[in-house]
Design a protein around this motif. Structure first.
Motif, PDB file in Angstrom:
ATOM      1  N   PHE A   1      -2.597  17.304  -6.694  1.00 49.14           N
ATOM      2  CA  PHE A   1      -3.052  18.452  -6.429  1.00 49.14           C
ATOM      3  C   PHE A   1      -2.628  18.825  -4.944  1.00 49.14           C
ATOM      4  CE2 PHE A   1      -5.964  16.652  -9.566  1.00 49.14           C
ATOM      5  CZ  PHE A   1      -6.129  17.639 -10.456  1.00 49.14           C
ATOM      6  N   PHE A   2      -2.074  20.163  -4.774  1.00 48.39           N
ATOM      7  CA  PHE A   2      -1.833  20.667  -3.565  1.00 48.39           C
ATOM      8  C   PHE A   2      -2.672  22.018  -3.295  1.00 48.39           C
ATOM      9  CE2 PHE A   2       0.390  23.454  -0.598  1.00 48.39           C
ATOM     10  CZ  PHE A   2       0.248  22.997   0.591  1.00 48.39           C
ATOM     11  N   ASP A   3      -3.697  21.722  -2.109  1.00 53.21           N
ATOM     12  CA  ASP A   3      -4.572  22.831  -2.003  1.00 53.21           C
ATOM     13  C   ASP A   3      -3.816  23.714  -0.777  1.00 53.21           C
ATOM     14  OD1 ASP A   3      -6.808  24.153  -1.540  1.00 53.21           O
ATOM     15  OD2 ASP A   3      -7.521  22.844  -0.058  1.00 53.21           O
ATOM     16  N   ARG A   4      -3.426  24.759  -1.288  1.00 58.73           N
ATOM     17  CA  ARG A   4      -2.891  25.798  -0.212  1.00 58.73           C
ATOM     18  C   ARG A   4      -3.931  26.057   1.030  1.00 58.73           C
ATOM     19  NH1 ARG A   4      -0.172  30.301  -4.474  1.00 58.73           N
ATOM     20  NH2 ARG A   4       0.746  28.528  -5.969  1.00 58.73           N
TER      21      ARG A   4
ATOM     22  N   ILE B   1      -3.409  20.342   2.188  1.00 58.98           N
ATOM     23  CA  ILE B   1      -3.592  18.832   1.816  1.00 58.98           C
ATOM     24  C   ILE B   1      -3.074  18.420   0.422  1.00 58.98           C
ATOM     25  CG2 ILE B   1      -5.024  16.909   1.362  1.00 58.98           C
ATOM     26  CD1 ILE B   1      -7.107  18.007   3.294  1.00 58.98           C
ATOM     27  N   LEU B   2      -2.180  17.313   0.387  1.00 60.19           N
ATOM     28  CA  LEU B   2      -1.726  16.952  -0.846  1.00 60.19           C
ATOM     29  C   LEU B   2      -2.380  15.669  -1.271  1.00 60.19           C
ATOM     30  CD1 LEU B   2       0.883  17.660  -2.665  1.00 60.19           C
ATOM     31  CD2 LEU B   2       2.109  16.027  -1.347  1.00 60.19           C
ATOM     32  N   PHE B   3      -3.149  16.018  -2.558  1.00 59.83           N
ATOM     33  CA  PHE B   3      -3.976  14.938  -2.903  1.00 59.83           C
ATOM     34  C   PHE B   3      -3.557  13.970  -3.965  1.00 59.83           C
ATOM     35  CE2 PHE B   3      -7.118  18.341  -1.718  1.00 59.83           C
ATOM     36  CZ  PHE B   3      -7.835  17.873  -0.777  1.00 59.83           C
TER      37      PHE B   3
ATOM     38  N   VAL C   1       2.951  21.509   3.468  1.00 56.02           N
ATOM     39  CA  VAL C   1       1.966  20.436   3.368  1.00 56.02           C
ATOM     40  C   VAL C   1       1.563  19.747   4.900  1.00 56.02           C
ATOM     41  CG1 VAL C   1       1.967  17.892   2.488  1.00 56.02           C
ATOM     42  CG2 VAL C   1       3.212  19.743   1.383  1.00 56.02           C
ATOM     43  N   ARG C   2       0.467  19.849   5.053  1.00 54.92           N
ATOM     44  CA  ARG C   2      -0.035  19.189   6.315  1.00 54.92           C
ATOM     45  C   ARG C   2      -0.195  17.630   6.134  1.00 54.92           C
ATOM     46  NH1 ARG C   2      -4.900  18.753   8.996  1.00 54.92           N
ATOM     47  NH2 ARG C   2      -6.134  19.672   7.276  1.00 54.92           N
ATOM     48  N   GLU C   3      -0.937  17.310   5.184  1.00 55.80           N
ATOM     49  CA  GLU C   3      -0.997  15.844   5.305  1.00 55.80           C
ATOM     50  C   GLU C   3      -1.345  15.237   3.696  1.00 55.80           C
ATOM     51  OE1 GLU C   3      -4.630  15.491   7.757  1.00 55.80           O
ATOM     52  OE2 GLU C   3      -5.809  15.854   6.067  1.00 55.80           O
TER      53      GLU C   3
END
Ligand SMILES: [Zn+2]
Length: 268
Positions: free
Chosen positions: A156-159, A163-165, A201-203
């Motif tokens: 999952f990528f939360d815009r 954060i990329l889960f 993507v930050r982290e």
């Protein structure tokens, strides 16, 4: 401290609309991380932990408390019951066991755990190559096909937070590769996603910590006491290192490729 209290999840608000939860080691040695993302129309819970016993891990009570707290701060959201979608990074037991605790919550949808159910719920037409958008209400999460560790795995990528889960696919732990070709394709897909400037993507945040702060040194499976755990969050460039580690595998079952922040294990 009562037993129930000891087993309360560690709760960390990553921002006012995003919660990181961890099932404590006192409750289950796997100590998986779960994430709760709030949107204007619904919340998304990613994973439900390793036990089906509310006494051993009070997931239902914790989720209800967090939802109530968020709704108090966001009175503009008036839909009751506030809808909750329970989805999973993948279908391994330590990520789905708590589904049973939430299934009868009013307004709750628990996404099935087979590949067909995941594909159907999110509306993938070209699995696993496609990325589909899932709208929580003024908050969009991209769902990226991620098989290789497990056939129904997604990332999952939360815009909103960047954060990329990454579940059990990329994390400071042993990366168990069940299907090497699929795993490699998933990492390449995540690299393409990361390199797309429209989705910064930050982290990365995965579902476990098994590495210690000593580079390349992990805690064995079953460890309850991890005083020198590595940090959970990984930088986006870790994906290149995972790809290069996969390229070193020669195909022997049980083979390990050790890196500073993770260990690739060929698990077949
Ligand atoms: Zn797993």
């Amino acid at each position: 401290m009562s037993e129930q209290r000891m087993n309360e999840p560690d709760v960390l608000w990553l921002d006012p609309d995003t919660v990181q939860l961890r099932q404590p080691k006192t409750s289950h040695w796997e100590a998986p991380f779960l994430y709760l993302l709030f949107g204007r129309e619904r919340a998304l819970l990613i994973d439900t932990g390793a036990t089906t016993d509310e006494q051993q891990f009070p997931l239902r009570a914790t989720v209800e408390r967090l939802i109530a707290e968020w709704l108090r701060r966001n009175p503009v959201v008036f839909v009751r019951p506030y809808p909750l979608v329970v989805a999973h990074s993948h279908a391994h037991r330590d990520h789905i066991a708590g589904d049973a605790l939430l299934r009868d919550r009013p307004g709750t949808t628990v996404v099935g755990t087979s590949p067909a159910e995941v594909i159907g719920f999110f509306g993938f037409r070209s699995w696993p190559d496609e990325t589909v958008a899932f709208d929580l209400g003024r908050r969009v999460v991209d769902v990226i096909g991620g098989p290789g560790h497990e056939p129904s795995a997604v990332v999952f990528f939360d815009r909103a937070t960047g954060i990329l889960f990454t579940g059990d696919t990329v994390l400071p732990a042993r990366l168990y590769v069940r299907d090497l070709a699929q795993f490699r394709s998933t990492i390449e897909r995540l690299i393409r996603f990361r390199d797309d400037p429209t989705a910064p993507v930050r982290e990365l945040r995965g579902a476990h910590i098994e590495m210690s702060t000593d580079p390349g040194v992990d805690y064995p499976a079953g460890t309850v006491d991890q005083p020198d755990e590595a940090e959970l969050a990984l930088r986006p460039r870790i994906l290149d290192r995972v790809l290069s580690a996969l390229d070193e595998l020669r195909g022997t079952p049980g083979e390990r490729v050790v890196r500073r922040r993770f260990i690739v294990v060929l698990d077949r």
